[in-house]
Every structure is written in structure tokens, then in C-alpha cells.
Scaffold this active site. Structure first.
Site, short mmCIF file in Angstrom:
data_model
loop_
_atom_site.label_atom_id
_atom_site.label_comp_id
_atom_site.label_asym_id
_atom_site.label_seq_id
_atom_site.Cartn_x
_atom_site.Cartn_y
_atom_site.Cartn_z
NE ARG A 168 -3.55 -2.49 0.02
CZ ARG A 168 -3.10 -3.69 -0.46
NH1 ARG A 168 -2.11 -3.56 -1.45
NH2 ARG A 168 -3.86 -4.56 -0.30
CB CYS A 215 -9.26 -1.67 4.26
SG CYS A 215 -10.15 -3.18 3.87
#
Length: 287
Positions: A168, A215
């Protein structure tokens, strides 16, 4: 080759950023929509932020002082995968404003494998590259060969090996804007790609369909943030109209007219009750 259709310059207007984010939270900003290199050069002369699909983003209630730059239609559209396949090539340039869900389905129909792990990720290509978006089945960096960046007033091609892709995260140069990405896909069949995509779709079926930013926290090493939040008994925990989803513990949902203040307080409360440190996955603007 740069995408440079003729336009009359950037389209500039004052907007409510909550109308441009999937969480539907955020104050005002000056939005600059650009269609070519000259537009982009003008828009990035002052302090700026780049807006993609508005997912994975929390914007302060007061908005942001920086210009918010958004790539227009000229930077989107779908590549002609069929032509690439017929030419015996498995690499294709894709514009940064191209919606990722549509790209995944287009590749599936063309029988090209490599993007299945990104099925359902609500991003545009540029944003997916910038944060190395993905799921447990794969991430953007799996298919990226090189990226075209607009940086310091000019376009340059940077190979994937120099972008520092990690979980990420991508090491983009300061002030860089992703304009295109070169993707390498593997020839397969539409049926085989559809089967692999269905596995990812099934795994994401339990995620909430209401207003959220995806998320909230990165998974700690060897752990699942959602499972940790669930085990702490935090599903349904609420501050104002911001709530921990009953469907998935790592999703903060807006069940009404949540504010950034509500969301921030809820994130802090979740962190305080989970025994493992949680790192925010979202980007925050204006704080």
C-alpha cells in the site's frame, strides 16, 4: 506519447469535496480539471493535491487550501486490448483516469490475465499506482512495467523498479502526478480469467455497500486488521454517524451525515481498543 487534446485550459470551480469522495465527508476546495499537459502545468504551479476516485481518502470538514487537481476524460478511456493481443503484445499503456473496475472487466473479456486480484477495487489507475492498491489476491505493482509521470513541469517515464512499490505504498517523486501506466498482462482465455476474478469477487462480497472509504487500516504484519477489530468487539461502535461496519471490522461507514471529526474520533477509539498498533491506510487531507 503524451495525451494532448486541445482545450481552453483547466476547468476551475469551487466544490464540496464530500461530493467527490466515497465516504461522502469533507469540506470545500478549488477543483482544477485538466485535459492535457499544458493544463496540468498550469494547475500544478501552486500547492496542489491529486484527486482520483475519492476512495481511501478522508478530507477535513474545513476542506483544503491547496488546489485539487483531477485528470479529465482525455486521461481515461479503455485501451484496445484486442488490438494489443492480435499484435502479439501483452503490454499496454493505460491512462491514469481510467476506472480500475472497468479495466479489470475489459481485460477479462479480452482473455488477458494479471488484473484479477484488483477486482472490485474502487480506484482509478493513477490512484491505484500511487498507493499500490490491491487485495490479498494481488496488487497494482504486480502488473506495472513503467509509469509516465508529470513532474517538475515535464513528462518522464519511470520504470517500476525505481518506484519502490511496497504494501500500500509507492515512492513517487515529490509533486509527481501519474498520467499513464504501462501494464504487462498474460494472454489467457476469457473463461479462465473470469474464474479467477470470481474468486476475488466472492471474497469481497462481505464488504459493506454503503458509504465508506475502503479498508481503514493496513494489515499489521502477519495479522488482519479486520479480525483484530472484530475480536475487540468493536463492530457497530459509533461516533455520530460514523460507525464500524457490522459486515467488516476494517470498514468505517457513514450511516448518515458523518463529519470528518466523527470519523477521526472513531478511528482513534478503535486504535485505543485494539492491542496491536494500527496504521491508517487512508490518505488525510486538510488535517
Amino acid at each position: 506519447m503524451a495525451l494532448t487534446p486541445a482545450t481552453a485550459g483547466p476547468r476551475v470551480r469551487r466544490v464540496r469535496l464530500r461530493d467527490y469522495t466515497t465516504l461522502r465527508v469533507g469540506g470545500e476546495a478549488e477543483l482544477w480539471e485538466v485535459e492535457n499537459e499544458e493544463d496540468l502545468r498550469e494547475a500544478t504551479r501552486g500547492p496542489f493535491l491529486v484527486l482520483g476516485s475519492g476512495a481511501n481518502l478522508l478530507v477535513a470538514d474545513a476542506g483544503v487550501a491547496e488546489r485539487v487537481v483531477r485528470l479529465g476524460r482525455a486521461y481515461g478511456g479503455m485501451p484496445d486490448f484486442a488490438a494489443s493481443s492480435l499484435a502479439g503484445r501483452s503490454e499496454v499503456w493505460v491512462g491514469a483516469a481510467t476506472p480500475l473496475p472497468g479495466l479489470v472487466r475489459r481485460a477479462q473479456r479480452a482473455g488477458l490475465s494479471g488484473l484479477e486480484g484488483l477486482a472490485g477495487v474502487p480506484a482509478v489507475v493513477g490512484g491505484a499506482v500511487a498507493m499500490n492498491a490491491g487485495t490479498r489476491f494481488g496488487e497494482m505493482s504486480d502488473s506495472v512495467v513503467a509509469v509516465e509521470l508529470f513532474v517538475n513541469g515535464a513528462l518522464e517515464i519511470v520504470p517500476a523498479s525505481e518506484l519502490g512499490f511496497t504494501y500500500r505504498h509507492t515512492d513517487l517523486p515529490a509533486g509527481a502526478v501519474v498520467t499513464r501506466a504501462l501494464l504487462r498482462l498474460t494472454p489467457s482465455t476469457p473463461e479462465a480469467v473470469a474464474e479467477a476474478t470470481a474468486v476475488v469477487d466472492a471474497a469481497r462480497a462481505g464488504q459493506p455497500k454503503v458509504k465508506s472509504a475502503g479498508c481503514a487500516f493496513k494489515n499489521p504484519p502477519g495479522e488482519s486488521a479486520g479480525r483484530l477489530i472484530d475480536e475487540a468487539g468493536l463492530k457497530g461502535l459509533r461516533v455520530g454517524d460514523a460507525m464500524v461496519s457490522f459486515e467488516h471490522g476494517n470498514f468505517i461507514v457513514n450511516v448518515g451525515t458523518a463529519t470528518a471529526e466523527d470519523v477521526t474520533a472513531l478511528l482513534a477509539e478503535v486504535r485505543s481498543r485494539v492491542p496491536v498498533p494500527l496504521e491508517l491506510e487512508w490518505r488525510r487531507w486538510g488535517f
